[in-house]
Scaffold this motif. Structure first.
Motif, PDB file in Angstrom:
ATOM      1  N   MET A   1       0.935  -1.084  -0.100  1.00  0.00           N
ATOM      2  CA  MET A   1       0.004   0.047   0.010  1.00  0.00           C
ATOM      3  C   MET A   1       0.672   1.309   0.116  1.00  0.00           C
ATOM      4  N   LYS A   2       2.104   1.189   0.710  1.00  0.00           N
ATOM      5  CA  LYS A   2       2.769   2.372   0.656  1.00  0.00           C
ATOM      6  C   LYS A   2       4.144   2.246  -0.204  1.00  0.00           C
ATOM      7  N   THR A   3       4.503   3.335  -1.047  1.00  0.00           N
ATOM      8  CA  THR A   3       5.605   3.554  -1.756  1.00  0.00           C
ATOM      9  C   THR A   3       6.742   4.099  -1.006  1.00  0.00           C
ATOM     10  N   GLU A   4       7.720   2.878  -0.409  1.00  0.00           N
ATOM     11  CA  GLU A   4       8.766   3.595   0.477  1.00  0.00           C
ATOM     12  C   GLU A   4       9.892   2.952   0.060  1.00  0.00           C
ATOM     13  N   THR A   5      11.161   3.356   0.675  1.00  0.00           N
ATOM     14  CA  THR A   5      12.276   2.825   0.419  1.00  0.00           C
ATOM     15  C   THR A   5      12.517   1.504   1.206  1.00  0.00           C
ATOM     16  N   PRO A   6      12.799   0.357   0.804  1.00  0.00           N
ATOM     17  CA  PRO A   6      13.098  -0.825   1.626  1.00  0.00           C
ATOM     18  C   PRO A   6      13.967  -0.539   2.764  1.00  0.00           C
ATOM     19  N   ALA A   7      13.040  -1.125   3.998  1.00  0.00           N
ATOM     20  CA  ALA A   7      13.916  -0.854   5.346  1.00  0.00           C
ATOM     21  C   ALA A   7      14.875  -1.820   5.437  1.00  0.00           C
ATOM     22  N   GLN A   8      15.895  -1.172   6.323  1.00  0.00           N
ATOM     23  CA  GLN A   8      17.042  -2.162   6.793  1.00  0.00           C
ATOM     24  C   GLN A   8      16.594  -2.930   7.967  1.00  0.00           C
ATOM     25  N   ALA A   9      16.495  -4.304   8.071  1.00  0.00           N
ATOM     26  CA  ALA A   9      16.056  -4.834   9.293  1.00  0.00           C
ATOM     27  C   ALA A   9      16.691  -6.329   9.189  1.00  0.00           C
ATOM     28  N   SER A  10      16.973  -6.893  10.397  1.00  0.00           N
ATOM     29  CA  SER A  10      17.295  -8.056  10.662  1.00  0.00           C
ATOM     30  C   SER A  10      16.798  -9.115   9.788  1.00  0.00           C
ATOM     31  N   SER A  11      17.446 -10.037   8.929  1.00  0.00           N
ATOM     32  CA  SER A  11      16.767 -10.962   8.228  1.00  0.00           C
ATOM     33  C   SER A  11      16.319 -12.172   9.058  1.00  0.00           C
ATOM     34  N   VAL A  12      17.065 -12.151  10.191  1.00  0.00           N
ATOM     35  CA  VAL A  12      16.610 -13.448  11.275  1.00  0.00           C
ATOM     36  C   VAL A  12      15.001 -13.153  11.583  1.00  0.00           C
ATOM     37  N   THR A  13      14.607 -12.087  11.566  1.00  0.00           N
ATOM     38  CA  THR A  13      13.030 -11.896  12.042  1.00  0.00           C
ATOM     39  C   THR A  13      12.251 -11.347  10.921  1.00  0.00           C
ATOM     40  N   THR A  14      12.753 -10.961   9.745  1.00  0.00           N
ATOM     41  CA  THR A  14      11.779 -10.237   8.751  1.00  0.00           C
ATOM     42  C   THR A  14      12.010 -11.139   7.285  1.00  0.00           C
ATOM     43  N   GLU A  15      12.994 -11.819   7.103  1.00  0.00           N
ATOM     44  CA  GLU A  15      13.211 -12.369   5.465  1.00  0.00           C
ATOM     45  C   GLU A  15      12.179 -13.505   5.528  1.00  0.00           C
ATOM     46  N   LEU A  16      11.499 -13.446   4.221  1.00  0.00           N
ATOM     47  CA  LEU A  16      10.489 -14.478   3.763  1.00  0.00           C
ATOM     48  C   LEU A  16      11.260 -15.269   2.756  1.00  0.00           C
ATOM     49  N   SER A  17      11.155 -16.756   3.123  1.00  0.00           N
ATOM     50  CA  SER A  17      12.040 -17.661   2.491  1.00  0.00           C
ATOM     51  C   SER A  17      11.100 -18.071   1.142  1.00  0.00           C
ATOM     52  N   ARG A  18      11.720 -18.816   0.136  1.00  0.00           N
ATOM     53  CA  ARG A  18      10.935 -19.043  -0.935  1.00  0.00           C
ATOM     54  C   ARG A  18       9.752 -20.035  -0.653  1.00  0.00           C
ATOM     55  N   ALA A  19       9.945 -21.090   0.102  1.00  0.00           N
ATOM     56  CA  ALA A  19       8.768 -21.757   0.709  1.00  0.00           C
ATOM     57  C   ALA A  19       7.614 -21.017   1.313  1.00  0.00           C
ATOM     58  N   GLU A  20       7.852 -19.967   2.147  1.00  0.00           N
ATOM     59  CA  GLU A  20       6.999 -19.268   2.657  1.00  0.00           C
ATOM     60  C   GLU A  20       6.235 -18.668   1.518  1.00  0.00           C
ATOM     61  N   LEU A  21       6.824 -17.842   0.753  1.00  0.00           N
ATOM     62  CA  LEU A  21       6.345 -17.028  -0.473  1.00  0.00           C
ATOM     63  C   LEU A  21       5.593 -18.009  -1.328  1.00  0.00           C
ATOM     64  N   ASP A  22       5.945 -19.191  -1.537  1.00  0.00           N
ATOM     65  CA  ASP A  22       4.955 -20.129  -2.344  1.00  0.00           C
ATOM     66  C   ASP A  22       3.876 -20.461  -1.755  1.00  0.00           C
ATOM     67  N   ALA A  23       3.715 -20.561  -0.279  1.00  0.00           N
ATOM     68  CA  ALA A  23       2.531 -20.834   0.431  1.00  0.00           C
ATOM     69  C   ALA A  23       1.853 -19.405   0.505  1.00  0.00           C
ATOM     70  N   VAL A  24       2.260 -18.255   0.434  1.00  0.00           N
ATOM     71  CA  VAL A  24       1.467 -17.133   0.257  1.00  0.00           C
ATOM     72  C   VAL A  24       0.829 -17.255  -1.113  1.00  0.00           C
ATOM     73  N   ALA A  25       1.436 -17.555  -2.046  1.00  0.00           N
ATOM     74  CA  ALA A  25       0.729 -17.664  -3.446  1.00  0.00           C
ATOM     75  C   ALA A  25      -0.388 -18.643  -3.616  1.00  0.00           C
ATOM     76  N   ARG A  26      -0.072 -19.749  -2.842  1.00  0.00           N
ATOM     77  CA  ARG A  26      -1.230 -20.742  -2.772  1.00  0.00           C
ATOM     78  C   ARG A  26      -2.412 -20.095  -1.970  1.00  0.00           C
ATOM     79  N   HIS A  27      -2.369 -19.450  -1.223  1.00  0.00           N
ATOM     80  CA  HIS A  27      -3.231 -18.922  -0.353  1.00  0.00           C
ATOM     81  C   HIS A  27      -4.035 -17.766  -1.044  1.00  0.00           C
ATOM     82  N   MET A  28      -3.184 -17.007  -2.026  1.00  0.00           N
ATOM     83  CA  MET A  28      -3.922 -15.959  -2.699  1.00  0.00           C
ATOM     84  C   MET A  28      -4.684 -16.637  -3.832  1.00  0.00           C
ATOM     85  N   ALA A  29      -4.124 -17.851  -4.479  1.00  0.00           N
ATOM     86  CA  ALA A  29      -4.773 -18.405  -5.431  1.00  0.00           C
ATOM     87  C   ALA A  29      -6.178 -19.048  -4.865  1.00  0.00           C
TER      88      ALA A  29
END
Length: 355
Positions: A1-29
């Protein structure tokens, strides 16, 4: 919703894995929106509150929102509420992003998440963003902001399917009870700050007013929680960040909007913010503009303004609490704790709540 500069944050708590993104896509479908390719995610806000990502399949974009993966406090990151209220507001005249899917199956991403359409426009967050608007365009933005909030408060929440979204009565009592509980979870060790908060609590408890208006309350309304359409005259294209929304007293919404004009917001955000600029109307002028736009009468204004300072002070304390717990990073984490005494003192200085 917001057009912003990507934030710098710890990948430990914020990164989404390929498996997680594929799961999101399935729920969207499954919800009727099928990405045409593998999803990619870019974090645009994270750490202080909900994590927000831009999703893209190479052709279309969406926004994913989810709570922080650690250091959460109860009820403070409720993306399901965002989804419910924006679904109810579709077609109401209040601009919101089109909801796509809500997933409350926490193991998928480690917490509930929502996906909504991306809204084209600009987000005015910083002082520099605001200064890109000349005085005439800024005046139009401010009129659109107050008109949009007044329009929200005129929505019949029952007709919008939000009759069970929250209790319509005793909002002030419930808010005070809730935020006192939140404060106990995140209060700093500083005795002076604790004493100021306790005195403000005492005065608020003694002054709880009768509720005279009921409507949908956003809970966090200001310029940086909107997307602006930059046409000939810029206006609100979407209101975002509904995690604190409920049914309650609209006067409290206006009070929060005004209390956020305090410079303590810069400490919470970690930079000079658009909303604290002296180019914007002060609290009395902002409240008056809302009433002229057709909002509810601002009854018991001093109580609601003082409670707003208390709530924002508790939010700042929550950010400092997560910093001390070692979770999350980014702008504001090093400075939010300094906002707490300022905000509690501001609440104690509100008109009729002074001793």
């Amino acid at each position: 919703m917001k057009t912003e500069t990507p934030a710098q944050a710890s990948s430990v708590t914020t990164e989404l894995s390929r498996a997680e993104l594929d799961a999101v896509a399935r729920h969207m479908a499954e919800a009727g929106t099928n990405p045409t390719g593998p999803l990619e995610a870019s974090l645009i806000t994270g750490g202080r509150s909900n994590l927000t990502y831009v999703l893209s399949d190479g052709a279309s974009r969406w926004i994913l929102r989810m709570p922080p993966r650690a250091g959460r406090t109860p009820s403070a990151h409720d993306v399901a509420r965002e989804f419910r209220v924006t679904s109810g507001l579709r077609g109401s005249g209040v601009p919101v992003a089109r909801p796509v899917v809500l997933c409350e199956d926490e193991p998928v991403l480690g917490g509930a998440f929502t996906v909504v359409d991306h809204v084209d426009g600009r987000s005015v967050q910083s002082r520099d963003d605001l200064d890109a608007l000349d005085d005439s365009r800024l005046a139009h933005v401010m009129a659109s902001l107050t008109e949009t909030l007044a329009a929200l408060h005129r929505v019949d929440h029952v007709a919008a399917g939000l009759g069970s979204f929250g209790r319509p009565d005793a909002y002030a009592q419930r808010q005070l009870h809730r935020w006192r509980g939140q404060w106990e979870l995140v209060a700093p060790e500083d005795d002076e700050v604790r004493a100021a908060a306790a005195e403000l609590e005492r005065r608020l408890v003694a002054a709880v007013p009768e509720q005279r208006s009921t409507g949908i309350v956003h809970g966090d309304y200001r310029i940086d929680n909107t997307i602006l359409e930059y046409g000939h005259l810029p206006e609100v294209a979407a209101v975002v960040d509904w995690e604190l929304s409920t049914i309650g007293d609209p006067v409290a919404d206006v009070a929060m909007m005004c209390a956020y004009r305090d410079e303590a917001l810069d400490l919470i955000l970690g930079a000079p913010s658009a909303w604290t600029s002296d180019r914007l109307p002060d609290t009395p002028a902002l409240a008056a503009a809302y009433e002229r736009a057709g909002g509810v009468p601002l009854d018991h204004w001093d109580f609601h303004l003082a409670l707003a300072y208390y709530k924002i002070g508790t939010i700042a304390a929550g950010i400092e609490h997560r910093r001390r717990a070692g979770v999350g990073s980014g702008p504001g984490f090093a400075t939010a704790g300094r906002a707490v005494p300022r905000l509690m003192a501001a609440g104690l200085e509100v008109g009729s709540l002074r001793p």
